[in-house]
Design an enzyme around this catalytic site. Structure first.
Site, PDB file in Angstrom:
ATOM      1  CD1 TRP A 159       0.867  -0.262   3.012  1.00 62.46           C
ATOM      2  CD2 TRP A 159      -0.826   1.064   3.621  1.00 62.46           C
ATOM      3  NE1 TRP A 159       1.111   0.163   4.297  1.00 62.46           N
ATOM      4  CE2 TRP A 159       0.090   0.985   4.698  1.00 62.46           C
ATOM      5  CE3 TRP A 159      -1.959   1.838   3.779  1.00 62.46           C
ATOM      6  CZ2 TRP A 159      -0.103   1.649   5.903  1.00 62.46           C
ATOM      7  CZ3 TRP A 159      -2.155   2.505   4.985  1.00 62.46           C
ATOM      8  CH2 TRP A 159      -1.227   2.408   6.024  1.00 62.46           C
ATOM      9  CG  ASP A 160       4.776   0.821   1.650  1.00 62.18           C
ATOM     10  OD1 ASP A 160       3.889   0.036   2.015  1.00 62.18           O
ATOM     11  OD2 ASP A 160       5.869   0.914   2.227  1.00 62.18           O
ATOM     12  CE  LYS A 215       5.703  -2.087  11.835  1.00 57.68           C
ATOM     13  NZ  LYS A 215       5.610  -3.298  11.029  1.00 57.68           N
ATOM     14  CD  GLN A 216       2.356   1.137   9.999  1.00 55.20           C
ATOM     15  OE1 GLN A 216       2.910   0.071  10.268  1.00 55.20           O
ATOM     16  NE2 GLN A 216       2.275   1.604   8.781  1.00 55.20           N
ATOM     17  CD  GLU A 262       2.384  -3.992   8.985  1.00 57.22           C
ATOM     18  OE1 GLU A 262       3.576  -3.905   9.337  1.00 57.22           O
ATOM     19  OE2 GLU A 262       2.020  -4.098   7.804  1.00 57.22           O
TER      20      GLU A 262
HETATM   21  O1  IFM Z   1       3.579  -1.415   4.119  1.00 60.44           O
HETATM   22  C1  IFM Z   1       4.470  -1.274   5.173  1.00 60.44           C
HETATM   23  C2  IFM Z   1       3.719  -1.494   6.465  1.00 60.44           C
HETATM   24  O2  IFM Z   1       2.719  -0.537   6.639  1.00 60.44           O
HETATM   25  C3  IFM Z   1       4.667  -1.434   7.637  1.00 60.44           C
HETATM   26  N1  IFM Z   1       5.696  -2.428   7.485  1.00 60.44           N
HETATM   27  C4  IFM Z   1       6.485  -2.223   6.255  1.00 60.44           C
HETATM   28  C5  IFM Z   1       5.602  -2.254   5.019  1.00 60.44           C
HETATM   29  C6  IFM Z   1       6.444  -1.960   3.768  1.00 60.44           C
HETATM   30  O3  IFM Z   1       6.980  -0.693   3.843  1.00 60.44           O
END
Ligand code: IFM
Length: 738
Positions: free
Chosen positions: A341-342, A594-595, A482
């Site tokens: 999705w990046d 995580k994010q 995640e």
């Molecule tokens: O897509 C990301 C994910 O959101 C977090 N871990 C790394 C992946 C690739 O950059």
């Protein structure tokens, strides 16, 4: 590092940062990219060239990966018999036989897409030469790879021998993908042809060394490759110039890649280095004309912004709509070149705004992979199109199910390929964002709508009706955060599904009104019958959106607040993620995130998500719980903080995001550029600090929320086919006279 706003400079040689700088100094042209490795090689370096779309699944590997192509860089020079090699100045075991590096400067020129390196070198004989290396993969003709070396005799009268060749013994960190390697030479051109073992892609590369002195081709029998060699003597102060021109084609481009590469080398030699460089630079100037963002008042941010835009531009396919950009771009082997999705939510928006043709290419990659998405849906018992979390050339799910072997010999189950299903809404979001900005109706009608609608079909079949609660739910998800796997009712996913289904219904109505034939075609092909559409409306009305009425905030997922609270800001200063500090087993039982997850939802939906007080409560809740274990996180926080008027936090997170690659603050830049963080930095500036958006009346508006010390931000965007130039300044606040 930045000396001025367009160059990234290494001075003097920093062997301890070899792999970091090798990644940062990657060159590329949207067809391939090559890391900034040295022409003469260096122990421990990772010379890598990756060509978009050339994936292979090697025996014994869990998943396919983007393949390291033959290395076109080697140019080996000896000075009075001493091989020119960079020596580690800290390595005391070296003898004078290895020569001495007296000076060194390496500069990546972002504006021209050129890498230059100057070295002052003393041979064992005492002769001193100045070597100036320059190279670029042409942006004008993406199959051409150009190098030039100038050798200047500074002291002594050195005998120079130059050997240039194509390195064909290349692997992905020890994993070999190439079979049927054949090399040869004809009419001064050396060449190699090889084929990937499982996927069967052929690649042809050819090369010629151009010198004023005769070039002979000799066989290196140990390596089984032809080498182009020339030798000459230089008087003191005299100089020589050598040019190595190479070309590359694969079976994705032409039927006979080797013939095409050889012919292209002849053409490039006839054109000459100077004209090749001129044409290459002219293309780069066109790129920057639309993509440069100028910040007045902050030199570090200015450079960082150009750096991230450069890396997006070198990774973005120009002439190919069947490939996409992997999480680590083409600059390293990390994530095996897989597309996440990046691309759609982080890398693509800056292209949608400044290079819409490139954005369209990336969206078409997903269109060409609808079959894979439909296979995945079917294999999982669903309808429609379910895009893979990690995607390669085939469009099948390529997320590994297991991690690499851990130090204790175990492997960890990776669930993202099963459960990170929000990728389907992410792609739909990017398509509609592209359409709103470009007004590209043709794309929407012929390609985009099918993806938006068939992923909506997937969600319609995926949601679960819970009669006891009179609501729809979605179980077993991984949201952007995640750390918390296989949870039920991720608020990010559930809310984005509501957005997606609403957008799909509006899209269908629009097609019916403006493109009835397409509406008809898609209605039949995707079986968009009234019952299905009624169900979408029902889901929109009755989807469970976890929300805490008392606190007026979204709940990341039910049960989230029952877990242990960890005050993430107290864990400073840290270099590791809080997850790494606490350990996997404990951290998943805590509220450490995580994010950006709910914060990501706020970035995507803005005011549409909730009233301002809820957005502020969400921020106050989730920001102190986030450890930014993913590089995707800080830029989204910068954007949302700016949106909420939290200027200090916004700038802190922006600085954090902008430094991810330049400062290597995650220690993994050796594996490649963080493409999503790069795109996120640009979005933080445009959507966050500048508040750029399309309002309800379809007008472009900007709401300046610049960091206090920024005087202005100027940029160009395309809006519905028209170039628009903006200079954004903070509103001047008049101070009343005393
Ligand atoms: O897509 C990301 C994910 O959101 C977090 N871990 C790394 C992946 C690739 O950059």
């Amino acid at each position: 590092m930045p000396r001025e706003h367009w160059t990234l400079e290494e001075f003097p040689f920093h062997p301890e940062r070899l792999l970091h700088l090798e990644t940062l100094m990657t060159l590329g042209n949207g067809y391939l990219a090559t890391r900034g490795s040295f022409e003469e090689g260096y122990a421990g370096s990772m010379p890598t060239t990756m060509v978009h779309g050339i994936f292979d699944h090697a025996p014994g590997m869990l998943v396919p990966e983007l393949v390291n192509a033959p290395n076109w860089l080697p140019i080996h020079i000896t000075v009075d018999g001493t091989p020119f090699q960079l020596v580690n100045p800290n390595d005391v075991s070296l003898t004078p036989k290895e020569g001495a590096l007296l000076g060194y400067r390496r500069v990546l020129h972002l504006k021209q897409g050129v890498l230059r390196r100057e070295c002052l070198f003393r041979a064992e004989s005492g002769s001193i030469v100045r070597l100036v290396f320059e190279r670029f993969p042409s942006l004008h003709d993406v199959h051409v790879l150009a190098q030039r070396v100038q050798i200047i005799a500074v002291d002594g009268e050195p005998e120079i021998v130059v050997e240039a060749f194509i390195e064909q013994q290349v692997t992905n960190a020890g994993v070999n993908h190439w079979t049927a390697v054949q090399s040869g030479s004809e009419n001064q051109v050396v060449s190699v042809q090889m084929k990937t073992g499982q996927s069967g892609y052929s690649l042809g590369m050819a090369s010629q060394l151009v010198s004023q002195t005769p070039v002979e081709i000799v066989m290196d029998s140990a390596q089984q490759r032809p080498v182009m060699r020339t030798s000459f003597k230089l008087n003191r102060e005299e100089s020589a110039e050598l040019v190595k021109l190479s070309a590359i084609y694969t079976s994705r481009d032409v039927e006979h890649p080797l013939n095409a590469a050889v012919a292209k080398v002849y053409e490039a030699v006839a054109t000459g280095y100077a004209k090749l460089l001129h044409d290459h630079q002219a293309e780069w100037f066109k790129y920057w004309d639309s993509s440069d963002i100028v910040i007045e008042g902050d030199e570090t941010s200015q450079f960082a912004l150009r750096f991230v835009m450069y890396h997006i531009l070198i990774a973005a396919p120009r002439h190919d709509d069947d490939v996409s950009i992997g999480a680590k771009t083409l600059s390293g082997l990390g994530y095996k070149g897989h597309v996440f999705w990046d691309t759609e939510l982080f890398i693509l928006p800056p292209l949608t705004l400044t290079q819409p043709a490139l954005a369209r290419n990336l969206l078409m990659y997903r269109y060409h992979r609808l079959a894979g998405a439909r296979n995945k849906a079917k294999a999982n018992g669903f309808e429609g199109a379910m895009y893979p979390w990690e995607s390669t050339d085939t469009g099948e799910e390529t997320t590994p199910q297991w991690s690499d072997v851990q130090p204790d010999g175990s492997r960890i189950r990776i669930w993202t390929g099963d459960s990170e299903q929000h990728i389907c809404t992410d792609i739909a979001y990017a398509i509609l964002q592209y359409w709103r900005w470009t007004g590209d109706d043709a794309f929407l009608q012929q390609h985009g709508a099918e993806m938006v609608l068939d992923t909506a079909v997937f969600w319609g079949s995926r949601v679960e009706w819970k009669a006891e609660h009179n609501r729809y739910e979605i179980s077993q998800q991984i949201g952007p955060d995640e750390y918390h796997e296989n949870i039920d009712n991720s608020v990010f996913t559930n809310r984005m599904v509501v957005w997606h289904l609403g957008a799909a219904l509006k899209l269908l109505d629009r097609l019916k009104a403006h493109a009835p034939a397409d509406a008809d075609r898609l209605t039949r092909a995707l079986d968009l019958n009234p019952a299905r559409l009624a169900k979408w409306n029902d889901i929109i009305a009755k989807m469970y959106i976890p929300f805490d009425e008392a606190e007026r905030r979204h709940i990341q997922f039910p049960g989230f607040f029952d877990m242990e609270f960890i005050p993430v800001p107290h864990y400073q200063p840290r270099t590791a993620s809080v997850q790494a500090i606490l350990g996997h087993a404990r951290s998943i039982q805590t509220q450490v995130i995580k994010q950006a997850d709910v914060v990501m939802l706020m970035a995507l939906l803005g005011d549409e998500l909730a009233p301002h007080d809820v957005l502020v409560n969400n921020w106050n809740t989730y920001y102190p719980r986030t450890d930014h274990g993913s590089s995707l996180s800080p830029a989204m926080h910068a954007w949302v903080a700016a949106m909420l008027g939290l200027n200090e936090e916004a700038y802190d997170e922006f600085e954090h995001a902008a430094a991810i690659d330049l400062q290597d603050n995650k220690g993994n830049v050796r594996d490649g550029i963080h493409g999503a963080a790069s795109g996120g930095v640009i979005q933080a500036v445009l959507f966050g600090f500048c508040g750029l958006k399309i309002d309800d009346a379809g007008q472009l508006t900007a709401t300046p929320r610049l960091p206090a010390h920024w005087k202005s931000v100027s940029f160009t965007v395309y809006y519905r086919g028209r170039r628009r130039h903006f200079t954004v300044r903070n509103p001047v606040v008049e101070t009343p006279l005393a």
